[in-house]
Design a protein around this motif. Structure first.
Motif, short mmCIF file in Angstrom:
data_model
loop_
_atom_site.label_atom_id
_atom_site.label_comp_id
_atom_site.label_asym_id
_atom_site.label_seq_id
_atom_site.Cartn_x
_atom_site.Cartn_y
_atom_site.Cartn_z
N LYS A 383 -72.73 62.39 -24.76
CA LYS A 383 -71.63 63.37 -24.82
C LYS A 383 -72.34 64.73 -24.81
CE LYS A 383 -68.67 60.34 -27.72
NZ LYS A 383 -68.07 60.28 -29.25
N SER A 384 -71.57 65.74 -24.61
CA SER A 384 -71.97 67.07 -24.59
C SER A 384 -71.57 67.98 -25.71
CB SER A 384 -71.40 67.73 -23.13
OG SER A 384 -71.87 67.03 -22.01
N ASP A 385 -72.08 68.92 -26.11
CA ASP A 385 -71.91 69.64 -27.30
C ASP A 385 -70.86 70.76 -26.71
OD1 ASP A 385 -73.92 71.49 -26.16
OD2 ASP A 385 -75.27 70.73 -27.34
N GLU A 386 -70.45 71.57 -27.82
CA GLU A 386 -69.77 72.79 -27.40
C GLU A 386 -70.44 73.73 -26.33
OE1 GLU A 386 -66.53 74.99 -27.11
OE2 GLU A 386 -66.49 73.15 -28.31
N ARG A 389 -70.62 72.32 -22.95
CA ARG A 389 -69.20 72.22 -22.15
C ARG A 389 -68.84 73.61 -21.69
NH1 ARG A 389 -67.87 68.40 -26.44
NH2 ARG A 389 -67.35 70.20 -27.86
N ARG A 390 -69.24 74.64 -22.38
CA ARG A 390 -68.94 75.93 -21.97
C ARG A 390 -70.01 76.28 -20.62
NH1 ARG A 390 -71.43 80.99 -24.91
NH2 ARG A 390 -70.69 82.93 -23.69
N THR A 391 -71.09 75.88 -20.63
CA THR A 391 -71.73 75.83 -19.36
C THR A 391 -71.22 74.92 -18.27
OG1 THR A 391 -73.91 76.09 -20.56
CG2 THR A 391 -73.97 75.35 -18.34
N GLU A 392 -70.56 73.91 -18.57
CA GLU A 392 -69.72 73.05 -17.59
C GLU A 392 -68.70 73.73 -17.06
OE1 GLU A 392 -69.83 69.69 -15.24
OE2 GLU A 392 -71.28 70.33 -16.83
N GLU A 393 -67.94 74.59 -17.72
CA GLU A 393 -66.67 75.17 -17.36
C GLU A 393 -67.06 76.21 -16.42
OE1 GLU A 393 -64.98 77.03 -20.65
OE2 GLU A 393 -64.13 74.97 -21.74
N TYR A 394 -68.22 77.12 -16.62
CA TYR A 394 -68.70 77.97 -15.55
C TYR A 394 -69.09 77.18 -14.35
CZ TYR A 394 -68.63 81.15 -19.47
OH TYR A 394 -68.30 82.03 -20.40
N ASP A 395 -69.84 76.10 -14.40
CA ASP A 395 -70.41 75.45 -13.49
C ASP A 395 -69.18 74.83 -12.39
OD1 ASP A 395 -72.25 74.24 -11.69
OD2 ASP A 395 -72.41 72.40 -13.00
N THR A 396 -67.98 74.29 -13.22
CA THR A 396 -66.92 73.75 -12.32
C THR A 396 -66.25 75.03 -11.53
OG1 THR A 396 -66.89 71.74 -14.02
CG2 THR A 396 -64.98 72.53 -12.67
N LEU A 397 -66.04 76.10 -12.15
CA LEU A 397 -65.41 77.05 -11.84
C LEU A 397 -66.13 77.68 -10.49
CD1 LEU A 397 -62.90 79.10 -11.96
CD2 LEU A 397 -64.51 80.67 -13.51
#
Length: 536
Positions: A383-386, A389-397
């Protein structure tokens, strides 16, 4: 007490010793001690100093000793050793050679007007004009089916696709050492000794011309496949003088290539090494050696620091997991492409090891655990922490924006190559399309990490030690791009990496590391140690 020496310092020390030792060995090869007392009996004087009339004769034969018949293909009556030339001759192939046999050439330098078979002052060398290699698979247009091989070739290829067939070496390079060098009998180099033929002239020892056949110039691109219908093939005979230093160096290099072939290297594997020596002059060769040595050192240090960084990595905060996944995919695609092209083991093995390491990084990045239930594996994702997840949002964008440009270009390139380029098979087309996408648009997948750095306004999470070593290697690759023959797409990929790295450097300057901030490990590098209170 002795200070603890770091592993990196030890490796650099070993590297310096290795370079110095290699320079000393190279000096011993190119420098030969002359005879200091010309009138001494220990001196071996050159036969060429007498200015004899010489003749060059080249024969072909089925046996290396010329038994069973020989055929004269070239004769130079007034052979001037100082005049270089190139002649094209047509060589008739015996029936045994056409039926997957071997053909030898016998090169003689002898007295003019005397048969080389009866001259007691002749020198000769024997070399193969044929070699065995697997035939190259035919390439056809996958859409139209054009350029299909002839029925006879198709039949032979299907009957024995893995059987080596005889190939013709279309070049023969002959050298004679033109220097009137006086050897010292007590300091005669061992590499020259086997090429030296001497005779007694009074109290003096005289050596005949040093003849050398340059087999390093026999490249795979010059080979021609021999079949049963081939009765005659062209041969380009080149002659030039050679210095003693270069002669000794070339003898060592030919011996090294021969040793590699005895250890299982194929003709194509050895060709990669030959290209380094033949396609560059000696000055570029020396530069190539030092560049390659530093490339090896930085490769090792980058590998060590990269492994150490990922081994300690517990969180993916600030790291683009998509970039890690793409790097793994592209490395595997390049490895499969090299495998399909039957590339040299010198390139294939490092690419395979790199693919395994990138798979391990993906496992760390996505926190994958493999649980075995007997022979059936089960994959568990962490699981990813907060912050992750924030880094993952930028990465997906970032990947979303890139997909609008990347996918149409890759699909368009694949369709274009399918219509206009010929391939061995559909698998070959697929791998070539993927690898062209990796080379042409691979730098786009480095951009998500730049986008994440921009959003987080930080570069502290990146493995900068490994980055710096890889950067040095990138600039070294730029030098290699001019020296070594390589595909154009790979050459462009070298310069493409420079641009991305310069952007990384700009971001490092733009977002300086705040050492007073606590990192993901709970450590601050700006904490001052507690001082003991004392009275003035």
């Amino acid at each position: 007490m002795f200070q603890k020496t770091s592993f990196t310092t030890l490796i650099v020390g070993v590297f310096v010793v290795y370079v110095l030792h290699t320079c000393w060995v190279m000096y011993g090869i190119v420098y030969t001690k002359p005879c200091e007392k010309p009138k001494s009996e220990n001196c071996i004087i050159p036969y060429l100093a007498e200015k004899p009339r010489l003749q060059l004769s080249i024969y072909t034969a089925l046996k290396p000793n010329g038994e069973g018949g020989h055929n004269l293909i070239l004769k130079v009556d007034d052979f001037d050793i100082h005049s270089r030339f190139e002649r094209n001759v047509n060589v008739s192939l015996p029936k045994k050679t056409r039926n997957n046999g071997t053909l030898y050439t016998l090169v003689f330098v002898h007295q003019a007007g005397v048969s080389p078979w009866q001259d007691n002052r002749q020198v000769h060398l024997v070399a193969q004009l044929t070699t065995y290699m697997l035939p190259k698979p035919p390439e056809v247009s996958l859409i139209s089916g054009q350029d299909t091989p002839q029925p006879e070739q198709q039949k032979s290829a299907s009957n024995a696709p893995d059987r080596p067939v005889s190939h013709w070496r279309s070049r023969l390079t002959v050298n004679v050492m033109a220097e009137e060098f006086m050897f010292d009998r007590e300091a005669l180099p061992s590499d020259v000794h086997r090429y030296l033929r001497v005779f007694q002239s009074g109290k003096k020892m005289t050596y005949l011309p040093l003849l050398f056949i340059d087999e390093l110039s026999n490249r795979v691109k010059d080979l021609m496949e021999i079949n049963s219908s081939t009765t005659e093939l062209p041969l380009t005979v080149s002659y030039d003088t050679i210095s003693l230093g270069k002669l000794r160096f070339w003898i060592h290099m030919q011996d090294a290539v021969y040793s590699l072939q005895q250890f299982g290297f194929t003709e194509k594997d050895a060709d990669e090494i030959k290209g380094i020596f033949v396609d560059t002059n000696l000055y570029f060769l020396a530069l190539t050696f030092f560049v390659a040595a530093f490339h090896l050192l930085f490769d090792f240090l980058a590998f060590k620091n990269d492994i150490s960084f990922w081994k300690k990595k517990k969180s993916m905060v600030g790291m683009s997991s998509k970039a890690v996944l793409w790097r793994c995919f592209s490395t595997i695609v390049i490895f499969l492409y090299l495998l399909d092209e039957q590339t040299s083991l010198l390139v294939l093995v490092p690419a395979g090891i790199g693919s395994i390491i990138e798979v391990w990084k993906v496992k760390k990045a996505f926190k994958i655990q493999v649980v075995w239930n007997g022979v059936k594996p089960t994959f568990l994702f962490g699981k990813s922490d907060e912050s992750e997840r924030r880094t993952e949002e930028y990465d997906t964008l970032a990947m979303k924006y890139l997909s609008y440009l990347l996918y149409p270009m890759c699909i368009g390139g694949a369709v274009y190559s399918l219509i206009y380029v010929k391939y061995k098979s559909w698998y070959s087309w697929l791998i070539n399309s993927l690898v062209n996408g990796v080379y042409a648009f691979g730098f786009l997948f480095m951009l998500p990490q730049l986008f994440v750095n921009y959003k987080l306004k930080s570069v502290a999470h990146l493995p900068w030690k490994a980055f710096m070593y890889k950067a040095f290697n990138t600039f070294i690759d730029d030098v290699f791009a001019f020296i070594i023959t390589m595909p154009t797409s790979h050459r462009l990929a070298c310069f493409r990496d420079d641009v991305v790295f310069l952007i990384y450097l700009y971001q490092r300057w733009l977002y300086p590391v705040d050492k007073s901030r606590v990192n993901e490990y709970g450590v601050s590098f700006d904490k001052k140690p507690k001082e003991k209170t004392h009275k003035d």
